[in-house]
Design an enzyme around this catalytic site. Structure first.
Site, PDB file in Angstrom:
ATOM      1  N   CYS A 289      97.090 -13.703  77.331  1.00 12.93           N
ATOM      2  CA  CYS A 289      97.102 -15.904  77.030  1.00 12.93           C
ATOM      3  C   CYS A 289      98.968 -15.958  76.692  1.00 12.93           C
ATOM      4  O   CYS A 289      99.093 -15.123  75.894  1.00 12.93           O
ATOM      5  CB  CYS A 289      96.352 -15.897  75.617  1.00 12.93           C
ATOM      6  SG  CYS A 289      96.827 -17.839  75.093  1.00 12.93           S
TER       7      CYS A 289
ATOM      8  N   CYS B  32      99.452 -21.517  81.575  1.00 15.33           N
ATOM      9  CA  CYS B  32      97.843 -20.924  80.630  1.00 15.33           C
ATOM     10  C   CYS B  32      96.823 -20.903  81.318  1.00 15.33           C
ATOM     11  O   CYS B  32      97.145 -20.748  82.653  1.00 15.33           O
ATOM     12  CB  CYS B  32      97.437 -22.653  80.211  1.00 15.33           C
ATOM     13  SG  CYS B  32      95.753 -22.457  79.418  1.00 15.33           S
TER      14      CYS B  32
HETATM   15  N1  DGL Z   1      97.986 -20.841  76.295  1.00 13.33           N
HETATM   16  C1  DGL Z   1      96.648 -21.004  76.738  1.00 13.33           C
HETATM   17  C2  DGL Z   1      96.527 -19.518  77.614  1.00 13.33           C
HETATM   18  O1  DGL Z   1      97.020 -18.852  78.059  1.00 13.33           O
HETATM   19  C3  DGL Z   1      95.367 -21.041  75.635  1.00 13.33           C
HETATM   20  C4  DGL Z   1      94.221 -21.181  76.025  1.00 13.33           C
HETATM   21  C5  DGL Z   1      93.330 -21.947  75.535  1.00 13.33           C
HETATM   22  O2  DGL Z   1      93.434 -22.931  74.973  1.00 13.33           O
HETATM   23  O3  DGL Z   1      91.588 -21.729  75.585  1.00 13.33           O
HETATM   24  O4  DGL Z   1      94.857 -18.882  77.874  1.00 13.33           O
END
Ligand code: DGL
Length: 273
Positions: A184, A74
């Site tokens: 993301c 993430c």
């Molecule tokens: N998959 C997360 C990232 O790479 C999601 C973002 C979030 O929860 O705001 O940032």
């Protein structure tokens, strides 16, 4: 001999893109997928809340299912929580940050788009990355608040809103922009739809392969540590690599089918806490 075990953590389903890359590079590894989706999206939370929740969630999961490497799959959590995680945990931690450096190496026109969550595009960490690796590039930052929600819903079974998606990507439709960074982990899950909306972009860059390489290197280090008991790993392919799935909120309806399409068969536990 046992299989190496890797835990992946995300706020939602985005880390599955990294899990898919890991499974391709390390088809023998066991994967544990952990999502704090009760607090999704992390981009809307204060930085100290992201740090506290990430640490508490991975710690309780590691207590139940010890792993050889933790991958914070993430960007939003990695850009703030990595130092705290590394200080608090014994397990090696791999983080994911927007792939600005490889994008700058690829761009011919020196004009790059960064597609990330609104929180990630604002982080000072990103300014540092751009200053260090893409100082000679024009970088367009685009944070689309709805995008992660659309992808969560896609996994649960609702189609992507194609027209809205293409409209939201309009700021990256510029003739000289030849490279887009997917900052993301949710976004590689809809790579085909993104390409369709921006057909002139030549290079699409995400962090999946780099994370898989780094994880493989850390596991190799552990396997070559002759002082450790049980240090050699079973490297026969694992057809159902996902040992456990732990979500802090509800498990999305279509999750198991979506994972199977990425080669991520689930062999045991589906857990909602
Ligand atoms: N998959 C997360 C990232 O790479 C999601 C973002 C979030 O929860 O705001 O940032």
């Amino acid at each position: 001999m046992r299989r190496p075990r890797v835990m992946l953590f995300d706020s939602g389903v985005g880390g599955l893109s990294i899990a898919g890359s890991l499974h391709q590079s390390l088809p023998w590894a066991e994967l544990v997928y952990v999502a704090d989706n009760a607090a999704f999206p992390y981009g809307g939370l204060a930085e100290h809340t992201v740090i506290d929740r990430t640490l508490a969630t991975v710690r309780s999961s590691l207590d139940k299912l010890p792993c050889d490497v933790l991958v914070v799959a993430c960007n939003t959590a990695s850009t703030v929580a990595l130092p705290a995680l590394r200080a608090a945990l014994k397990v090696p931690v791999v983080g994911v940050v927007p792939a600005i450096k490889p994008a700058a190496q690829l761009s011919v026109t020196r004009h790059i788009g960064l597609l990330a969550t609104p929180a990630t595009v604002r982080r000072p960490y990103l300014d540092e990355l751009i200053g260090s690796f893409a100082a000679d590039c024009r970088v367009e930052r685009l944070g689309i608040p709805e995008l992660v929600h659309w992808i969560e819903r896609l996994v649960a079974g609702s189609p992507l809103p194609g027209v809205e998606l293409c409209e939201a990507l309009a700021p990256l439709r510029q003739r000289s922009l030849d490279t887009v960074v997917l900052g993301c982990t949710h976004y590689p899950l809809i790579a085909a739809a993104l390409r369709e909306c921006l057909p002139n972009v030549r290079f699409w860059v995400d962090s999946g392969e780099a994370i898989a390489r780094r994880t493989a290197w850390l596991l190799d280090q552990q396997a070559s540590d002759e002082t450790a008991v049980d240090s050699r790993f079973d490297t026969t392919p694992n057809p159902e690599p996902v040992l456990a799935v732990r979500f802090s909120g509800d498990i999305p309806a279509g999750l198991v089918g979506f994972m199977a399409a990425l080669g991520l068969g689930v062999s045991a536990e589906l857990h909602c806490s």
